[in-house]
Design a protein around this motif. Structure first.
Motif, PDB file in Angstrom:
ATOM      1  N   LEU A 175       0.823  -1.326  -0.017  1.00 31.15           N
ATOM      2  CA  LEU A 175      -0.003  -0.106   0.098  1.00 31.15           C
ATOM      3  C   LEU A 175       0.985   1.259   0.112  1.00 31.15           C
ATOM      4  O   LEU A 175       1.708   1.337   0.536  1.00 31.15           O
ATOM      5  CB  LEU A 175      -0.996  -0.111   1.335  1.00 31.15           C
ATOM      6  CG  LEU A 175      -2.079  -0.879   1.372  1.00 31.15           C
ATOM      7  CD1 LEU A 175      -2.807  -1.121   2.674  1.00 31.15           C
ATOM      8  CD2 LEU A 175      -3.081  -0.616   0.092  1.00 31.15           C
ATOM      9  N   PHE A 176       0.466   2.114  -0.801  1.00 33.19           N
ATOM     10  CA  PHE A 176       0.926   3.486  -0.856  1.00 33.19           C
ATOM     11  C   PHE A 176       0.300   4.379   0.196  1.00 33.19           C
ATOM     12  O   PHE A 176      -0.893   4.702  -0.478  1.00 33.19           O
ATOM     13  CB  PHE A 176       1.114   4.343  -2.132  1.00 33.19           C
ATOM     14  CG  PHE A 176       2.441   3.755  -2.817  1.00 33.19           C
ATOM     15  CD1 PHE A 176       3.549   4.273  -2.540  1.00 33.19           C
ATOM     16  CD2 PHE A 176       2.152   3.100  -4.253  1.00 33.19           C
ATOM     17  CE1 PHE A 176       4.685   3.915  -3.328  1.00 33.19           C
ATOM     18  CE2 PHE A 176       3.425   2.785  -4.882  1.00 33.19           C
ATOM     19  CZ  PHE A 176       4.697   3.319  -4.375  1.00 33.19           C
ATOM     20  N   GLU A 177       0.645   4.717   1.177  1.00 30.71           N
ATOM     21  CA  GLU A 177      -0.198   5.525   2.119  1.00 30.71           C
ATOM     22  C   GLU A 177      -0.138   7.266   1.798  1.00 30.71           C
ATOM     23  O   GLU A 177       0.977   7.593   1.526  1.00 30.71           O
ATOM     24  CB  GLU A 177       0.300   5.254   3.479  1.00 30.71           C
ATOM     25  CG  GLU A 177      -0.490   5.561   4.643  1.00 30.71           C
ATOM     26  CD  GLU A 177       0.108   5.042   5.867  1.00 30.71           C
ATOM     27  OE1 GLU A 177       0.366   3.815   6.129  1.00 30.71           O
ATOM     28  OE2 GLU A 177       0.412   5.878   6.960  1.00 30.71           O
ATOM     29  N   THR A 178      -1.142   7.908   2.064  1.00 30.71           N
ATOM     30  CA  THR A 178      -1.094   9.353   1.795  1.00 30.71           C
ATOM     31  C   THR A 178      -1.852  10.144   2.932  1.00 30.71           C
ATOM     32  O   THR A 178      -2.755   9.422   3.643  1.00 30.71           O
ATOM     33  CB  THR A 178      -1.256   9.858   0.617  1.00 30.71           C
ATOM     34  OG1 THR A 178      -1.189  11.007   0.499  1.00 30.71           O
ATOM     35  CG2 THR A 178      -2.434   9.158  -0.019  1.00 30.71           C
ATOM     36  N   ASP A 179      -1.486  11.192   3.359  1.00 31.41           N
ATOM     37  CA  ASP A 179      -2.334  11.960   4.352  1.00 31.41           C
ATOM     38  C   ASP A 179      -3.568  12.496   3.427  1.00 31.41           C
ATOM     39  O   ASP A 179      -3.431  13.114   2.751  1.00 31.41           O
ATOM     40  CB  ASP A 179      -1.250  12.885   5.224  1.00 31.41           C
ATOM     41  CG  ASP A 179      -2.337  13.922   5.752  1.00 31.41           C
ATOM     42  OD1 ASP A 179      -2.665  13.466   7.058  1.00 31.41           O
ATOM     43  OD2 ASP A 179      -2.568  15.310   5.573  1.00 31.41           O
ATOM     44  N   TYR A 180      -4.880  12.696   4.112  1.00 29.36           N
ATOM     45  CA  TYR A 180      -5.922  12.830   3.431  1.00 29.36           C
ATOM     46  C   TYR A 180      -6.627  13.814   4.769  1.00 29.36           C
ATOM     47  O   TYR A 180      -7.562  13.197   5.427  1.00 29.36           O
ATOM     48  CB  TYR A 180      -6.515  11.792   3.200  1.00 29.36           C
ATOM     49  CG  TYR A 180      -7.799  12.245   2.111  1.00 29.36           C
ATOM     50  CD1 TYR A 180      -7.399  12.722   0.686  1.00 29.36           C
ATOM     51  CD2 TYR A 180      -9.228  12.512   2.486  1.00 29.36           C
ATOM     52  CE1 TYR A 180      -8.561  13.137  -0.057  1.00 29.36           C
ATOM     53  CE2 TYR A 180     -10.069  12.831   1.573  1.00 29.36           C
ATOM     54  CZ  TYR A 180      -9.610  13.052   0.341  1.00 29.36           C
ATOM     55  OH  TYR A 180     -10.825  13.645  -0.522  1.00 29.36           O
ATOM     56  N   PHE A 181      -6.249  15.160   4.837  1.00 33.62           N
ATOM     57  CA  PHE A 181      -6.651  16.117   5.690  1.00 33.62           C
ATOM     58  C   PHE A 181      -6.579  15.328   7.012  1.00 33.62           C
ATOM     59  O   PHE A 181      -7.729  15.378   7.867  1.00 33.62           O
ATOM     60  CB  PHE A 181      -8.134  16.464   5.446  1.00 33.62           C
ATOM     61  CG  PHE A 181      -8.119  16.703   3.821  1.00 33.62           C
ATOM     62  CD1 PHE A 181      -7.568  18.084   3.677  1.00 33.62           C
ATOM     63  CD2 PHE A 181      -8.924  16.267   2.964  1.00 33.62           C
ATOM     64  CE1 PHE A 181      -7.618  18.790   2.280  1.00 33.62           C
ATOM     65  CE2 PHE A 181      -9.057  16.779   1.598  1.00 33.62           C
ATOM     66  CZ  PHE A 181      -8.380  17.957   1.308  1.00 33.62           C
ATOM     67  N   GLY A 182      -5.520  14.830   7.350  1.00 33.16           N
ATOM     68  CA  GLY A 182      -5.404  14.361   8.836  1.00 33.16           C
ATOM     69  C   GLY A 182      -5.732  12.792   9.111  1.00 33.16           C
ATOM     70  O   GLY A 182      -5.465  12.162  10.025  1.00 33.16           O
ATOM     71  N   ASP A 183      -6.366  12.243   8.036  1.00 36.92           N
ATOM     72  CA  ASP A 183      -6.759  10.808   7.795  1.00 36.92           C
ATOM     73  C   ASP A 183      -5.952  10.062   6.866  1.00 36.92           C
ATOM     74  O   ASP A 183      -5.313  10.706   6.147  1.00 36.92           O
ATOM     75  CB  ASP A 183      -8.014  10.840   7.404  1.00 36.92           C
ATOM     76  CG  ASP A 183      -9.170  10.849   8.398  1.00 36.92           C
ATOM     77  OD1 ASP A 183      -9.052  10.753   9.708  1.00 36.92           O
ATOM     78  OD2 ASP A 183     -10.305  11.018   7.877  1.00 36.92           O
ATOM     79  N   PHE A 212      -1.786   1.374  -8.075  1.00 37.13           N
ATOM     80  CA  PHE A 212      -0.521   1.610  -7.466  1.00 37.13           C
ATOM     81  C   PHE A 212      -0.267   0.632  -6.528  1.00 37.13           C
ATOM     82  O   PHE A 212      -0.941   0.018  -5.833  1.00 37.13           O
ATOM     83  CB  PHE A 212      -0.735   2.828  -6.568  1.00 37.13           C
ATOM     84  CG  PHE A 212      -1.271   4.010  -7.459  1.00 37.13           C
ATOM     85  CD1 PHE A 212      -0.004   4.829  -8.068  1.00 37.13           C
ATOM     86  CD2 PHE A 212      -2.478   4.512  -7.696  1.00 37.13           C
ATOM     87  CE1 PHE A 212      -0.558   5.979  -9.009  1.00 37.13           C
ATOM     88  CE2 PHE A 212      -2.774   5.388  -8.452  1.00 37.13           C
ATOM     89  CZ  PHE A 212      -1.900   6.289  -8.931  1.00 37.13           C
ATOM     90  N   ARG A 213       1.176   0.026  -6.577  1.00 38.10           N
ATOM     91  CA  ARG A 213       1.604  -1.003  -5.710  1.00 38.10           C
ATOM     92  C   ARG A 213       3.194  -0.698  -5.333  1.00 38.10           C
ATOM     93  O   ARG A 213       3.647  -0.527  -6.061  1.00 38.10           O
ATOM     94  CB  ARG A 213       1.382  -2.371  -6.217  1.00 38.10           C
ATOM     95  CG  ARG A 213       0.000  -2.551  -6.457  1.00 38.10           C
ATOM     96  CD  ARG A 213      -0.331  -4.278  -6.648  1.00 38.10           C
ATOM     97  NE  ARG A 213      -1.716  -4.282  -7.190  1.00 38.10           N
ATOM     98  CZ  ARG A 213      -2.334  -5.500  -7.457  1.00 38.10           C
ATOM     99  NH1 ARG A 213      -1.686  -6.478  -7.604  1.00 38.10           N
ATOM    100  NH2 ARG A 213      -3.588  -5.297  -8.210  1.00 38.10           N
ATOM    101  N   ALA A 214       3.159  -0.579  -4.124  1.00 37.59           N
ATOM    102  CA  ALA A 214       4.322  -0.395  -3.252  1.00 37.59           C
ATOM    103  C   ALA A 214       5.033  -1.688  -3.459  1.00 37.59           C
ATOM    104  O   ALA A 214       5.530  -2.275  -2.398  1.00 37.59           O
ATOM    105  CB  ALA A 214       4.317   0.254  -2.013  1.00 37.59           C
TER     106      ALA A 214
END
Ligand code: 4AD
Ligand code: MG
Length: 436
Positions: A175-183, A212-214
């Motif tokens: 999983l590529f993780e990203t910040d989404y307004f604090g979530d 997308f895949r890490a």
């Protein structure tokens, strides 16, 4: 020639309409050579490459001078008469009257000599001006067009899934993780779960988008960003899924054979192999696949996943894509339905391309029972609350349904005979590279 003469240019894919006439073409210098007093320019305009012949008495003084200054990839306009040239791939050449340089090119880094792959990847923004790279991207375009036509002709509705997702579809390790307004959200690994919702509303849908895949894998089949096409059908089982997969792949290959012969030729692709890609495709079970490995002298334990080498051994037994079905459920995704005949098996299918290109499609019949799905999600340690909407699909009018995902870059790699997927997308993203 006037500055804006390019406004009246003829594109080289239409050059046959101008035989015997004087035209203006606009493009870039691909190559140049001389034979005695005659100069030959190869000019590419993105559509085709044409030979332009510069001879004294026919060409202007200016043209004779400019020819000497032209470097590889300089942009230019050429005016001249279109003649037939049976020896050239295009079938036409231009007897030059005048030439104007529009943008000079100094020390173009990609010369006709051999370069290393790292260098070429660093110059990717220029590299696809080259013949082979150009041909691969044109075939990619043809494949995309065929995919859209196939689904349009077969009554599938386009159903675009989101890119930001709250939950994993294909395992939590990539999983590529990203910040989404604090979530915390993830870049999508697959549009499938959303396509299932679509199938319940529209019967037959398909998604077409980046996924997308890490992937830490350094193989020639893995990108971190790739395009996937995912049909999903309500009222369908694993057999229906395999029927669709073989129709789909055959349709794509046929289109490329019909429309992209010149590009396949540039790539020196063995056409006879592609011509064999017609239904029916062989269908073997995972367990039968192991038998093939054993015959080939491989020691393979039931329950393991096939590696690259295993897939190659299996696919080499067949002259067209082979569909391997009913894998051990333990190595497959949480959403796959179990085989009612044998609980250890998932109603999954992988389509392996010939010639060692490996898995191009992964698909399955989906679990459609609410209680079983709840158990599965828990067992895979996935957060139930992120899947509440997905469970609703099993709560309100659940039906047998199935679908698959086709990896675009792997499909392009196979059809074009390109060893590494990084050459099948304009700007590849791998663990090593996000530039250019
Ligand atoms: O087998 P996969 O993981 O299946 C799914 O994602 C399902 N949700 C699809 C579905 O049933 N709707 O991926 C599907 C295909 C693979 O067969 C492969 O062609 C491609 O996507 N693929 C990749 N291509 C390039 N780089 C990667 N890292 C890839 N991972 C998968
Ligand atoms: Mg797979």
């Amino acid at each position: 020639m006037q500055e804006n003469a390019w406004k009246k240019k003829v594109d080289l894919n239409k050059i046959h309409e101008h035989l015997g006439k004087e035209v203006i073409i606009a493009g870039w210098l691909y190559n140049k050579r001389s034979s005695g007093k005659i100069k030959f320019l190869l000019v590419r305009d993105g559509f085709e490459i044409i030979q332009c012949v510069v001879v004294k008495n026919e060409a202007s003084e200016e043209a004779l001078k400019v020819v000497e200054e032209l470097n590889q990839e300089a942009s230019l306009m050429v005016s001249g008469i279109v003649n037939e040239d049976k020896r050239s791939p295009l079938g036409y050449e231009i007897l030059v009257k005048d030439i104007k340089i529009v943008g000079q090119s100094v020390d173009y880094p990609i010369s006709p000599k051999e370069h290393g792959i790292d260098f070429l990847m660093e110059k990717r923004h220029l590299w696809f001006r080259s013949k082979k790279q150009n041909a691969i991207i044109k075939i990619r375009h043809e494949i995309v067009k065929a995919i859209r036509d196939f689904f349009n002709e077969n009554d599938f509705t386009l159903f675009d899934p989101p890119i930001f997702t709250p939950a994993a579809c294909e395992g939590t390790s990539t999983l590529f993780e990203t910040d989404y307004f604090g979530d915390k959200v993830y870049l999508t690994q697959s549009g499938q779960l959303y396509a299932e919702a679509g199938a319940m509303a529209f019967g037959k849908v398909y998604t077409f988008g980046p996924t997308f895949r890490a992937e830490k894998s350094k193989t020639r089949r893995h990108l971190t960003e790739f395009w996937m096409i995912e049909p999903e059908m309500a009222w369908a089982d694993l057999d229906d899924d395999m029927d669709l997969a073989e129709q789909f792949i055959s349709f794509i290959v046929k289109r490329v054979l019909e429309n992209r012969r010149p590009e396949l030729k540039i790539l020196e692709r063995d056409i006879s192999i592609l011509e064999k890609v017609v239904p029916p495709f062989p269908r073997i079970s995972y367990t039968e696949g192991i038998e093939i490995l054993k015959e080939a002298g491989k020691d393979f334990k039931w329950g393991n996943d096939f590696g690259v080498e295993d897939e190659t051994i299996i696919s080499n037994k067949f002259d067209r894509p082979v569909m391997v079905h009913r894998y051990p459920s333990a190595i497959k995704a949480f959403y796959m339905k179990r085989d009612p005949e044998d609980d250890k098996l998932a109603l999954a299918v992988d389509v392996l391309a010939p010639e060692g290109y490996g898995e191009i499609i992964g698909g399955s019949q989906r679990e459609d029972d609410y209680d079983v799905m709840v158990e599965r999600i828990k067992k895979h340690d996935l957060p139930l609350e992120a899947f509440d909407w997905y469970l609703d699909l099993r709560k309100y009018g659940s039906v047998p349904h199935a679908g698959f995902g086709l990896g675009l870059e792997r499909t392009v790699a196979w059809i074009t005979g390109t060893k590494h997927v990084r050459e099948t997308i304009p700007f590849p993203r791998t663990i090593y590279r996000v530039h250019p």
